[in-house]
Design a protein around this motif. Structure first.
Motif, PDB file in Angstrom:
ATOM      1  N   LEU A  56       0.676  -1.082   0.083  1.00  0.00           N
ATOM      2  CA  LEU A  56       0.022   0.132  -0.265  1.00  0.00           C
ATOM      3  C   LEU A  56       0.892   1.301  -0.180  1.00  0.00           C
ATOM      4  CD1 LEU A  56      -3.013  -1.018   2.781  1.00  0.00           C
ATOM      5  CD2 LEU A  56      -3.152  -0.454  -0.095  1.00  0.00           C
ATOM      6  N   TYR A  57       1.899   1.351   0.858  1.00  0.00           N
ATOM      7  CA  TYR A  57       2.783   2.420   0.767  1.00  0.00           C
ATOM      8  C   TYR A  57       3.405   2.743  -0.684  1.00  0.00           C
ATOM      9  CZ  TYR A  57       2.947   3.159   5.752  1.00  0.00           C
ATOM     10  OH  TYR A  57       2.570   3.652   7.083  1.00  0.00           O
ATOM     11  N   ASN A  58       3.658   1.567  -1.210  1.00  0.00           N
ATOM     12  CA  ASN A  58       4.186   1.641  -2.765  1.00  0.00           C
ATOM     13  C   ASN A  58       3.369   2.255  -3.576  1.00  0.00           C
ATOM     14  OD1 ASN A  58       6.890   0.791  -1.904  1.00  0.00           O
ATOM     15  ND2 ASN A  58       6.477  -1.359  -2.518  1.00  0.00           N
ATOM     16  N   ALA A  59       2.257   1.927  -3.382  1.00  0.00           N
ATOM     17  CA  ALA A  59       0.896   2.140  -4.335  1.00  0.00           C
ATOM     18  C   ALA A  59       0.812   3.831  -4.278  1.00  0.00           C
ATOM     19  CB  ALA A  59      -0.241   1.370  -3.980  1.00  0.00           C
ATOM     20  N   GLY A  60       0.608   4.235  -2.462  1.00  0.00           N
ATOM     21  CA  GLY A  60       0.525   5.474  -2.485  1.00  0.00           C
ATOM     22  C   GLY A  60       1.480   6.348  -3.027  1.00  0.00           C
ATOM     23  N   LYS A  61       2.887   6.019  -2.871  1.00  0.00           N
ATOM     24  CA  LYS A  61       3.921   7.005  -3.074  1.00  0.00           C
ATOM     25  C   LYS A  61       4.279   6.846  -4.619  1.00  0.00           C
ATOM     26  CE  LYS A  61       5.879   6.543   1.315  1.00  0.00           C
ATOM     27  NZ  LYS A  61       7.212   6.037   2.362  1.00  0.00           N
ATOM     28  N   HIS A  62       4.207   5.663  -5.324  1.00  0.00           N
ATOM     29  CA  HIS A  62       4.727   5.705  -6.630  1.00  0.00           C
ATOM     30  C   HIS A  62       3.673   5.536  -7.611  1.00  0.00           C
ATOM     31  CE1 HIS A  62       8.533   5.427  -4.655  1.00  0.00           C
ATOM     32  NE2 HIS A  62       8.287   4.274  -3.702  1.00  0.00           N
ATOM     33  N   SER A  63       2.658   4.821  -7.389  1.00  0.00           N
ATOM     34  CA  SER A  63       1.689   4.186  -8.580  1.00  0.00           C
ATOM     35  C   SER A  63       0.978   5.311  -9.353  1.00  0.00           C
ATOM     36  CB  SER A  63       0.638   3.284  -7.977  1.00  0.00           C
ATOM     37  OG  SER A  63      -0.306   3.899  -7.248  1.00  0.00           O
ATOM     38  N   GLN A  64       0.725   6.460  -8.691  1.00  0.00           N
ATOM     39  CA  GLN A  64      -0.239   7.585  -9.206  1.00  0.00           C
ATOM     40  C   GLN A  64      -1.689   7.011  -9.802  1.00  0.00           C
ATOM     41  OE1 GLN A  64       1.744   9.642 -12.429  1.00  0.00           O
ATOM     42  NE2 GLN A  64       3.758   9.182 -11.614  1.00  0.00           N
ATOM     43  N   ALA A  65      -1.989   6.007  -8.874  1.00  0.00           N
ATOM     44  CA  ALA A  65      -3.226   5.296  -9.261  1.00  0.00           C
ATOM     45  C   ALA A  65      -4.449   6.150  -8.735  1.00  0.00           C
ATOM     46  CB  ALA A  65      -3.183   3.868  -8.601  1.00  0.00           C
ATOM     47  N   ASP A  66      -5.574   5.788  -9.140  1.00  0.00           N
ATOM     48  CA  ASP A  66      -6.988   6.058  -8.707  1.00  0.00           C
ATOM     49  C   ASP A  66      -7.613   5.095  -7.694  1.00  0.00           C
ATOM     50  OD1 ASP A  66      -6.870   8.292 -10.599  1.00  0.00           O
ATOM     51  OD2 ASP A  66      -8.015   6.953 -12.012  1.00  0.00           O
ATOM     52  N   THR A  67      -7.336   3.925  -7.766  1.00  0.00           N
ATOM     53  CA  THR A  67      -7.854   3.017  -6.836  1.00  0.00           C
ATOM     54  C   THR A  67      -6.694   1.832  -6.450  1.00  0.00           C
ATOM     55  OG1 THR A  67      -8.630   1.606  -8.602  1.00  0.00           O
ATOM     56  CG2 THR A  67     -10.080   3.122  -7.796  1.00  0.00           C
ATOM     57  N   VAL A  68      -6.815   1.228  -5.316  1.00  0.00           N
ATOM     58  CA  VAL A  68      -6.157   0.196  -4.803  1.00  0.00           C
ATOM     59  C   VAL A  68      -7.189  -0.756  -3.981  1.00  0.00           C
ATOM     60  CG1 VAL A  68      -5.272   1.322  -2.844  1.00  0.00           C
ATOM     61  CG2 VAL A  68      -3.952  -0.502  -3.770  1.00  0.00           C
ATOM     62  N   THR A  69      -7.064  -1.989  -4.291  1.00  0.00           N
ATOM     63  CA  THR A  69      -7.662  -2.998  -3.573  1.00  0.00           C
ATOM     64  C   THR A  69      -6.877  -4.214  -3.049  1.00  0.00           C
ATOM     65  OG1 THR A  69      -9.542  -2.763  -5.473  1.00  0.00           O
ATOM     66  CG2 THR A  69      -9.620  -4.921  -4.191  1.00  0.00           C
ATOM     67  N   VAL A  70      -7.246  -4.317  -1.687  1.00  0.00           N
ATOM     68  CA  VAL A  70      -6.543  -5.401  -1.100  1.00  0.00           C
ATOM     69  C   VAL A  70      -7.374  -6.634  -0.849  1.00  0.00           C
ATOM     70  CG1 VAL A  70      -5.670  -5.863   1.126  1.00  0.00           C
ATOM     71  CG2 VAL A  70      -5.275  -3.532   0.184  1.00  0.00           C
ATOM     72  N   GLY A  71      -7.015  -7.752  -1.424  1.00  0.00           N
ATOM     73  CA  GLY A  71      -7.808  -8.802  -1.171  1.00  0.00           C
ATOM     74  C   GLY A  71      -7.166  -9.868  -0.370  1.00  0.00           C
ATOM     75  N   LEU A  72      -7.737 -10.645   0.415  1.00  0.00           N
ATOM     76  CA  LEU A  72      -7.148 -11.761   1.410  1.00  0.00           C
ATOM     77  C   LEU A  72      -8.217 -13.132   1.240  1.00  0.00           C
ATOM     78  CD1 LEU A  72      -4.864 -12.717   3.369  1.00  0.00           C
ATOM     79  CD2 LEU A  72      -6.094 -11.475   5.055  1.00  0.00           C
ATOM     80  N   LYS A  73      -7.761 -14.057   1.067  1.00  0.00           N
ATOM     81  CA  LYS A  73      -8.987 -15.360   0.895  1.00  0.00           C
ATOM     82  C   LYS A  73      -8.048 -16.251   1.017  1.00  0.00           C
ATOM     83  CE  LYS A  73      -8.457 -15.330  -4.254  1.00  0.00           C
ATOM     84  NZ  LYS A  73      -9.326 -15.270  -5.641  1.00  0.00           N
ATOM     85  N   ARG A  74      -8.814 -17.416   1.023  1.00  0.00           N
ATOM     86  CA  ARG A  74      -8.370 -18.868   1.109  1.00  0.00           C
ATOM     87  C   ARG A  74      -8.739 -19.760  -0.300  1.00  0.00           C
ATOM     88  NH1 ARG A  74      -7.702 -22.785   6.347  1.00  0.00           N
ATOM     89  NH2 ARG A  74      -7.095 -24.776   5.347  1.00  0.00           N
ATOM     90  N   GLU A  75      -7.723 -20.183  -0.756  1.00  0.00           N
ATOM     91  CA  GLU A  75      -8.298 -20.683  -1.927  1.00  0.00           C
ATOM     92  C   GLU A  75      -7.375 -22.201  -2.307  1.00  0.00           C
ATOM     93  OE1 GLU A  75      -7.313 -19.553  -6.341  1.00  0.00           O
ATOM     94  OE2 GLU A  75      -9.053 -18.507  -5.697  1.00  0.00           O
ATOM     95  N   ASN A  76      -7.939 -23.335  -2.179  1.00  0.00           N
ATOM     96  CA  ASN A  76      -7.490 -24.464  -2.492  1.00  0.00           C
ATOM     97  C   ASN A  76      -6.147 -24.897  -1.439  1.00  0.00           C
ATOM     98  OD1 ASN A  76      -9.135 -24.953  -4.687  1.00  0.00           O
ATOM     99  ND2 ASN A  76      -7.626 -23.942  -6.073  1.00  0.00           N
ATOM    100  N   SER A  77      -6.412 -24.634  -0.215  1.00  0.00           N
ATOM    101  CA  SER A  77      -5.459 -24.976   0.985  1.00  0.00           C
ATOM    102  C   SER A  77      -4.269 -23.967   0.841  1.00  0.00           C
ATOM    103  CB  SER A  77      -4.998 -26.512   0.785  1.00  0.00           C
ATOM    104  OG  SER A  77      -4.251 -26.625  -0.230  1.00  0.00           O
ATOM    105  N   ARG A  78      -4.412 -22.822   0.284  1.00  0.00           N
ATOM    106  CA  ARG A  78      -3.494 -21.805   0.087  1.00  0.00           C
ATOM    107  C   ARG A  78      -3.989 -20.273   0.465  1.00  0.00           C
ATOM    108  NH1 ARG A  78       1.092 -23.162  -2.491  1.00  0.00           N
ATOM    109  NH2 ARG A  78       1.766 -20.976  -2.457  1.00  0.00           N
ATOM    110  N   LEU A  79      -3.382 -19.798   1.215  1.00  0.00           N
ATOM    111  CA  LEU A  79      -3.737 -18.296   1.713  1.00  0.00           C
ATOM    112  C   LEU A  79      -3.264 -17.271   0.755  1.00  0.00           C
ATOM    113  CD1 LEU A  79      -5.091 -16.788   4.062  1.00  0.00           C
ATOM    114  CD2 LEU A  79      -2.735 -16.389   4.940  1.00  0.00           C
ATOM    115  N   MET A  80      -4.289 -16.512   0.202  1.00  0.00           N
ATOM    116  CA  MET A  80      -3.845 -15.695  -0.935  1.00  0.00           C
ATOM    117  C   MET A  80      -3.862 -14.274  -0.401  1.00  0.00           C
ATOM    118  SD  MET A  80      -3.551 -18.157  -3.009  1.00  0.00           S
ATOM    119  CE  MET A  80      -3.567 -17.175  -4.672  1.00  0.00           C
TER     120      MET A  80
END
Length: 453
Positions: free
Chosen positions: A364-388
């Motif tokens: 998030l710090y990288n996105a805020g300082k360098h990306s010049q983006a309009d939006t940023v999305t943080v996703g956290l899920k469990r999928e096929n016995s993996r934490l993503m």
């Protein structure tokens, strides 16, 4: 133009092809030329020509064994299998070390017939007897193979070889580019054997190839061990850094924030107790002090949260991450922050929660300082016995390979730290970005294989 010249020209013209492959083809072609000479009745009569033919045939077998091996240990065993096949003997082995003063030795690489296995494990350390020490001295002293056994004029085979059912042996010292010398040996177990001068010369010729491959094996093994040690040290470093951050955050809260907060409350109380006829300058001074102490308290809380948020310790990673995202959105007001969290706190292993928070924080710090983006999305899920964990922005993007390899800005250093942190915790990190196409950072961990301290 003969075949040799054609192959040489091919090497010069085909610059894109692997040099090792072309040299291998050249050796095969040379071998085919010698075989054709034999078939046409122009077989080489002299010893050197026969030696060259046999050497090329053996090198072809070596290259085939190298190609078919799945790993370095299998490669060494396969090469010894080629040696055993060439000499039609019962055992071929590599002993370490070839050092008469070393108290122990073992045989990590070997190839044996089914009827005559070596009766010791690969990693089993054996005591160095005077007989074996003498063999090492002989091999180190002589530059040529040392024959042992009843048919030898040097000495009989040692007791350890007799336990392996050997009746004759042929030894030579190897000098890889790292570590102590090794001892390569052949055992004939079925019947005693007399080693001819031609066999000894061939054994000496092939020992150089074995030594080269052994050097490569030892080099890569040392490299792997050093990487494992570095990985372990890096993991300890990350843990020490987290512990230090936690300690500093607690000291800011206990030693600084509380006294400053008490000063703020005292100033506010003094301001409240002022009489109506108090000097206006005094009132403005107290109001200014109140505002300043509030700013200091806010700054210290921000520092404490950045170092080690109390909510991470008290309420868990999901609460801490949501709180950090809210604070982040208040700082980077031009960036819309979205969350897509589809796991519960208990779905995240306890020893992984700090890693998830730190990776999301850095991304998030990288996105805020360098990306010049309009939006940023943080996703956290469990999928096929993996934490993503996924952080995706709509910014300007970058070239990951160049940025990580040449980190001119803090962005490159941050990405390197994120990759190291993910690997140290047993996960993998993928960075999907191109100039003008935004950036997606994905970290994942296989939940049933995450290392636990």
């Amino acid at each position: 133009m003969d075949i040799q010249e054609k192959m040489t020209r091919r090497i010069q013209d085909d610059e894109g092809k692997n040099r090792r492959e072309l040299l291998y083809e050249l050796r095969l072609q040379r071998l085919e030329n010698l075989r054709m000479r034999e078939q046409l009745g122009r077989a080489p009569e002299d010893f050197e020509a026969r030696r060259e033919l046999q050497y090329l045939e053996n090198i072809a077998l070596f290259e085939e064994a190298r190609r078919n091996a799945d790993n370095l240990d299998d490669m060494m065993d396969s090469l010894l299998g080629v040696i055993r096949s060439i000499f039609q003997c019962d055992q071929a082995w590599l002993m370490y070390p070839c050092d008469p003063d070393d108290p122990h030795w073992h045989v990590p690489y070997r190839s044996t017939s089914a009827e005559h296995p070596i009766p010791m494990a690969r990693d089993q350390l054996m005591p160095t007897t005077p007989d074996l020490a003498e063999n090492s001295r002989l091999a180190l002293k002589k530059q040529k193979p040392v024959p042992l056994g009843e048919e030898s004029v040097v000495k009989d085979i040692p007791e350890a070889a007799r336990k392996a059912a050997a009746k004759s042996a042929l030894l030579i010292a190897l000098y890889p580019k790292t570590g102590k010398p090794w001892l390569m040996g052949l055992h004939q177990c079925a019947v005693p054997r007399y080693w001819t001068d031609e066999e000894k010369q061939m054994f000496q010729d092939l020992s150089g190839r074995i030594s080269d491959n052994l050097s490569a094996t030892l080099f890569y093994r040392d490299l792997e061990q050093n990487q494992e040690r570095l990985k372990h040290l890096s993991s300890k470093l990350f843990q020490a850094r987290e512990d230090e951050r936690k300690r500093i955050a607690e000291e800011i809260h206990d030693e600084l924030a509380q006294p400053v907060l008490a000063v703020k409350m005292g100033v506010e109380n003094a301001l409240y107790l002022l009489d109506d006829d108090a000097p206006e300058a005094l009132q403005r001074s107290l109001e200014s002090a109140t505002k300043l102490t509030q700013e200091v308290v806010t700054k210290m809380r921000s520092m404490q949260t950045s170092l080690y948020p109390p909510t991470l310790r008290d309420f868990g990673v999901i609460t801490a991450l949501c709180g950090f995202m809210a604070d982040f959105a208040n700082i980077y007001t031009t960036l819309s922050v979205y969350k897509d969290i589809a796991v519960q706190e208990e779905d995240i292993p306890e020893h992984l929660r700090v890693e998830v928070f730190r990776l999301a924080q850095e991304a998030l710090y990288n996105a805020g300082k360098h990306s010049q983006a309009d939006t940023v999305t943080v996703g956290l899920k469990r999928e096929n016995s993996r934490l993503m964990l996924e952080i995706k922005d709509t910014g300007v993007g970058f070239d990951p390979a160049t940025t990580i390899r040449y980190p001119a800005r803090r962005l490159g250093l941050g990405l390197t730290s994120m990759m190291e942190r993910t690997e140290m915790s047993g996960g993998t990190l993928e960075i999907d970005s191109n100039p003008g196409c935004g950036t997606t950072i994905r970290a994942s961990w296989k939940l049933d294989s995450i290392p636990v301290e």
